[in-house]
Design an enzyme around this catalytic site. Structure first.
Site, PDB file in Angstrom:
ATOM      1  N   GLN A  33       0.684  -1.031  -0.276  1.00  0.00           N
ATOM      2  CA  GLN A  33      -0.381   0.301   0.036  1.00  0.00           C
ATOM      3  C   GLN A  33       0.971   1.637   0.029  1.00  0.00           C
ATOM      4  OE1 GLN A  33      -4.202  -0.760   3.074  1.00  0.00           O
ATOM      5  NE2 GLN A  33      -1.790  -1.228   3.917  1.00  0.00           N
ATOM      6  N   HIS A  88       0.387  -4.648   3.129  1.00  0.00           N
ATOM      7  CA  HIS A  88      -0.835  -5.176   3.500  1.00  0.00           C
ATOM      8  C   HIS A  88      -1.536  -6.146   3.020  1.00  0.00           C
ATOM      9  CE1 HIS A  88      -5.254  -4.568   1.072  1.00  0.00           C
ATOM     10  NE2 HIS A  88      -5.604  -5.089   2.341  1.00  0.00           N
ATOM     11  N   PHE A  92      -5.966  -5.341  12.264  1.00  0.00           N
ATOM     12  CA  PHE A  92      -5.239  -5.961  10.842  1.00  0.00           C
ATOM     13  C   PHE A  92      -5.150  -7.481  10.352  1.00  0.00           C
ATOM     14  CE2 PHE A  92      -2.897  -3.961   6.731  1.00  0.00           C
ATOM     15  CZ  PHE A  92      -3.881  -4.890   5.928  1.00  0.00           C
ATOM     16  N   HIS A 147      -6.307  -9.799  10.723  1.00  0.00           N
ATOM     17  CA  HIS A 147      -7.255 -10.279   9.439  1.00  0.00           C
ATOM     18  C   HIS A 147      -6.414 -10.863   8.443  1.00  0.00           C
ATOM     19  CE1 HIS A 147      -9.990  -9.226   6.035  1.00  0.00           C
ATOM     20  NE2 HIS A 147      -8.543  -8.317   5.367  1.00  0.00           N
ATOM     21  N   GLU A 148      -5.793 -10.424   8.150  1.00  0.00           N
ATOM     22  CA  GLU A 148      -4.670 -10.916   7.223  1.00  0.00           C
ATOM     23  C   GLU A 148      -4.193 -11.503   7.709  1.00  0.00           C
ATOM     24  OE1 GLU A 148      -4.098  -9.226   4.011  1.00  0.00           O
ATOM     25  OE2 GLU A 148      -5.657  -8.043   5.050  1.00  0.00           O
ATOM     26  N   HIS A 162      -6.026 -14.288   4.439  1.00  0.00           N
ATOM     27  CA  HIS A 162      -5.646 -15.292   4.007  1.00  0.00           C
ATOM     28  C   HIS A 162      -4.207 -16.467   3.989  1.00  0.00           C
ATOM     29  CE1 HIS A 162      -7.457 -11.868   1.210  1.00  0.00           C
ATOM     30  NE2 HIS A 162      -6.940 -11.267   1.749  1.00  0.00           N
TER      31      HIS A 162
END
Length: 300
Positions: free
Chosen positions: A65, A95, A149, A152-153, A157
């Site tokens: 990013q 990101h 965050f 989340h990643e 993923h």
């Protein structure tokens, strides 16, 4: 730059050397020297926005990013993200590292697991600097939860990269390894693309510079003529490969990049705790999947 150790079934993984970690902590910028280098659901790197449950994957996308673009929208709520630090971020930040399918789309939320912050404690100083959250508030996690965050990643993923990536340390250290070895900010500066100058640069020139530096074509995502993300693609053996054509290349798409783009700067609204927000969030006890969804077995 890398070391390997055997895993079950002959699998190997990348480990970020301890010496590199210590150097980056003791000498700020050693991993990505500023003088010379360097939520919502994540989109695919190409071929559509289809999500599927895990059935293996074909390649990785390392999504980077540009803070100047991201922080323009989140500076009003950045008490716990990287946009409000005393010094603006002037390098690409991570990101995520996303497994992808060759035919389009990507797997998500593949293995129910409780995020173990202890496995990445030694990476925290580097993650804070090069992988901060640039978003407002907590990010969505799998199965209806919310959290920091990094969580989340990893859940969305990282869990889909098994067995190549087996745990949190594998995931974050592999992403940091690729980020350091394929230093986008450094490559652009070497080609005299000054990302803090406010000048406009030809998209074709940016792509050509990265392709020349790393031997594979990257992908650009823009917003209103501003560079929002630059994505690098890798085979499963972590060698560079061309990124597939973005579906957002049409002029009317939200991620469309015009012929000339800018890397904008921003002025941070300094918050006292902005540099420690995400690690503090991640350190808080989190409800396991079994607590969020009774009867769901947690994999350990």
């Amino acid at each position: 730059m890398e070391t390997r150790r055997p895993r079950r079934g002959g699998k190997k993984r990348f480990l970020l050397p301890l010496a590199l970690l210590c150097l980056a902590v003791l000498l700020p910028g050693a991993l990505l020297p500023p003088s010379a280098s360097a939520s919502s659901s994540s989109p695919a790197a190409g071929g559509g926005s289809r999500k599927r449950r895990w059935v293996g994957f074909d390649y990785y996308v390392l999504a980077l990013q540009w803070p100047g673009t991201m922080c323009r929208e989140t500076s009003n709520c950045c008490d716990t993200n990287g946009c409000c630090r005393s010094k603006p971020l002037k390098w690409f930040t991570i990101h995520g590292l996303w497994p992808q399918y060759n035919y389009g789309g990507w797997p998500s939320c593949c293995r129910p697991t409780k995020f173990n912050i202890n496995k990445i404690l030694m990476l925290m100083p580097i993650l804070e600097k090069y992988w901060p959250s640039l978003y407002c508030g907590s990010s969505s996690t799998c199965f209806g939860g919310r959290g920091p965050f990094w969580v989340h990643e990893w859940e969305t993923h990282g869990t889909c990269a098994y067995p190549e990536i087996q745990d949190e340390y594998d995931y974050f250290s592999t992403a940091l390894y690729l980020y350091s070895k394929y230093n986008v900010t450094k490559a652009l500066r070497k080609a005299r693309i000054r990302t803090t100058s406010g000048r406009k640069y030809a998209v074709g020139h940016i792509v050509a510079v990265i392709e020349y530096a790393f031997g594979a074509m990257p992908s650009l995502v823009c917003k209103n003529g501003l560079v929002q993300e630059l994505r690098l693609c890798f085979h499963k053996d972590y060698q560079p490969r061309d990124c597939t054509l973005e579906t957002g290349t049409a002029p009317n798409s939200r991620s469309y990049c015009p012929l000339y783009v800018t890397f904008p700067s921003y002025k941070p609204s300094v918050m006292a705790n902005a540099t420690e927000g995400i690690s503090n969030q991640a350190s808080k006890p989190m409800a396991s999947y079994s607590e969020q969804r009774p009867g769901l077995q947690v994999l350990k």
